[in-house]
Design a protein around this motif. Structure first.
Motif, PDB file in Angstrom:
ATOM      1  N   GLN A 207      -9.707  -9.545  17.715  1.00  0.00           N
ATOM      2  CA  GLN A 207      -9.628  -9.526  16.264  1.00  0.00           C
ATOM      3  C   GLN A 207      -9.597  -8.079  15.789  1.00  0.00           C
ATOM      4  O   GLN A 207     -10.071  -7.179  16.487  1.00  0.00           O
ATOM      5  N   HIS A 244      -3.715  -8.501  14.178  1.00  0.00           N
ATOM      6  CA  HIS A 244      -3.869  -9.777  14.858  1.00  0.00           C
ATOM      7  C   HIS A 244      -2.835  -9.856  15.980  1.00  0.00           C
ATOM      8  O   HIS A 244      -1.926  -9.025  16.074  1.00  0.00           O
ATOM      9  N   GLU A 245      -2.980 -10.859  16.828  1.00  0.00           N
ATOM     10  CA  GLU A 245      -2.093 -10.986  17.977  1.00  0.00           C
ATOM     11  C   GLU A 245      -0.658 -11.292  17.548  1.00  0.00           C
ATOM     12  O   GLU A 245      -0.419 -11.888  16.497  1.00  0.00           O
ATOM     13  N   TYR A 254      -1.035  -6.527  20.849  1.00  0.00           N
ATOM     14  CA  TYR A 254      -1.898  -6.061  19.761  1.00  0.00           C
ATOM     15  C   TYR A 254      -1.540  -4.616  19.413  1.00  0.00           C
ATOM     16  O   TYR A 254      -1.192  -3.824  20.295  1.00  0.00           O
ATOM     17  N   THR A 418     -14.040 -16.962  11.507  1.00  0.00           N
ATOM     18  CA  THR A 418     -14.410 -15.549  11.437  1.00  0.00           C
ATOM     19  C   THR A 418     -15.876 -15.405  11.054  1.00  0.00           C
ATOM     20  O   THR A 418     -16.510 -16.329  10.536  1.00  0.00           O
ATOM     21  N   ASP A 478     -13.766  -9.822  10.058  1.00  0.00           N
ATOM     22  CA  ASP A 478     -12.594 -10.636  10.380  1.00  0.00           C
ATOM     23  C   ASP A 478     -12.556 -11.024  11.854  1.00  0.00           C
ATOM     24  O   ASP A 478     -11.630 -11.679  12.303  1.00  0.00           O
TER      25      ASP A 478
END
Length: 499
Positions: A207, A244-245, A254, A418, A478
């Motif tokens: 994350q 994010h991914e 990433y 999250t 997050d």
């Protein structure tokens, strides 16, 4: 002379037996093999259940048998590797080192997954078990014996899917292999759509704000996935995840920023490892949860749940993967109270991110929401994606307004929850009043990254000393909350208030 020879032979046999006995004592047990498989799988971005199923089918998860390295038809160890895969492999390590053997097996599978122009299932998402069908075919060999059309579905890869369903109770779906050309040896250049239902691979996702370290000797940071490099990071250096991914060509990528020199760029998840817990603990709020002295808060906890909480956690842990983990005592207490549970394989998986539907199940039990339900919940648009075992708890937490839908009317049950979402849910479950003064920026190093809608809840929990606050600590709002972190948080809210 004959007696002397007999004595010598007997002595040699005794010594050999002793050596074998010592070797047997050093052999990894099946639980240790499972631990190795899980660690290697997550680092290689492979669903752990896939590697576990392969290891079971190949060797029964054995590196040794009767005190000797397990070898069958020239194939060696847990993953039944032979040097045909790569002549440069360390033969002795393949025979005697379970971790090395598993790592090589994972590399073989990953190589087949990334094989040039290989046929695909779905979006070629490594977090979807069904998408690994053709890579599993390749693991056992690009051979006609693994073509399901020719073999009427009696193939290696279909056998792995059967194992996953039967042994690990994961409802992996069959793919429509009728679209595969008959006689195909190496399936190339075509795609098969996902089945109607697919199964989550439980990969490790990062994350924004997470700290990772570089695995390769030279990790090149790219302008975009697959593009030219814009910087680099040496092996072991620390980087911060700033996106994010992103799924690209079968791998998750990433965007990262070097902690040392500030250079930025994209890297593959298989080239990263989570930063060591000891380093992260220095700056992470959630690593300090057990240090807070919390005020008494009235909860609607059932008396039987409260009375069943032991004063001290059971020892040793009932979960095989919790020994010496920071969440061990919290998990054991909540497990004894029937609030949380582990997997069917006897693991808790404390470092795995918690999904929103898992969170709903835990909150319903922790706050006794079932008996308080006053109205029927409005079902979200994606209700069909909620697992059957989570539907009643999900409906309950939605009815209580503890979990809310996203702006598009979906609840996204498989999405990772999250930290800031969980903290907001805690304030709602506790029915805490959020005064206007709680809208000020929280006292964290990363306060500006806390969403506006979460600020009042975060400040209220700081005020109640449920979570600590300091300008030197980061909340990482997050970041996905892990199963272990959630246990520590709820243990602090519930257990400390009722003992």
């Amino acid at each position: 002379m004959g007696k002397k020879l007999l004595v010598i032979i007997s002595l040699l046999l005794f010594i050999q037996s002793a050596i074998i006995s010592v070797a047997a004592d050093d052999q990894p047990c099946r639980d240790e093999i499972n631990e190795i498989i899980n660690e290697v799988a997550l680092q290689k971005n492979i669903p752990p259940v896939l590697l576990r199923a392969i290891a079971w089918k190949e060797s029964g998860k054995r590196q040794f048998h009767n005190g000797q390295p397990f070898v069958h038809a020239g194939n060696q160890g847990v993953m039944q590797i032979n040097r045909v895969h790569n002549s440069s492999l360390d033969k002795e390590a393949l025979l005697n080192d379970a971790r090395y053997n598993v790592e090589v097996g994972a590399d073989v599978l990953l190589n087949r997954w990334l094989f040039d122009d290989i046929a695909t299932v779905g979006e070629r998402d490594p977090d979807v078990l069904e998408n690994w069908y053709f890579a599993l075919w390749g693991y056992n060999g690009w051979l006609p014996r693994n073509n399901p059309v020719d073999q009427n579905g009696d193939t290696y890869q279909d056998g792995i899917f059967d194992l996953i369903r039967e042994r690990y109770d994961v409802p992996v779906s069959d793919i429509d292999w009728s679209q595969i050309p008959a006689g195909e040896r190496t399936p190339r250049g075509f795609g098969i759509p996902n089945p109607d239902r697919v199964s989550d691979g439980h990969l490790l996702f990062y994350q924004p704000g997470d700290l990772v370290e570089a695995v390769p000797e030279d990790l090149w940071l790219l302008e975009a996935p697959g593009a030219d490099h814009t910087g680099w990071a040496p092996e072991g250096s620390r980087l911060r995840v700033i996106s994010h991914e992103k799924l690209e060509a079968g791998l998750y990528w990433y965007r990262l920023e070097s902690v040392d020199n500030g250079s930025q760029g994209w890297a593959r998840s298989i080239d990263l490892l989570p930063v060591k817990a000891a380093i992260l603990a220095e700056i992470d709020v959630f690593s300090r949860l057990e240090e807070t002295e919390q005020q008494v808060i009235t909860l609607s906890m059932p008396e039987e749940a409260v009375s069943s909480m032991p004063e001290e956690a059971a020892s040793p842990s009932s979960f095989m993967d919790l020994k010496d983990h920071p969440s061990q005592e919290a998990v054991e207490r909540l497990s004894e109270a029937g609030i949380i549970s582990g997997t069917q394989s006897g693991r808790y998986e404390p470092d795995r991110p918690m999904t929103r539907e898992e969170l709903a199940v835990v909150f319903e039990k922790a706050f006794d929401l079932d008996n308080q339900k006053e109205e029927e919940a409005h079902l979200p648009k994606d209700w069909e994606k909620v697992s059957e075992w989570a539907q009643e708890p999900m409906e309950t937490v939605i009815a209580h307004r503890i979990m809310t839908e996203y702006g598009d009317g979906t609840v996204r049950p498989k999405k990772h929850a999250t930290r800031e979402q969980v903290l907001v849910m805690v304030t709602k479950a506790l029915e805490l009043e959020l005064e206007a003064t709680t809208s000020e920026d929280p006292n964290f190093a990363d306060a500006d990254s806390v969403s506006e809608w979460a600020v009042p809840a975060v400040n209220k929990l700081v005020e109640k000393e449920i979570i600590p606050a300091s300008e030197k600590l980061n909340l990482f709002p997050d970041r996905a909350v892990t199963r272990g972190e959630l246990a520590i948080l709820l243990d602090g809210v519930i257990d400390k208030e009722y003992q």
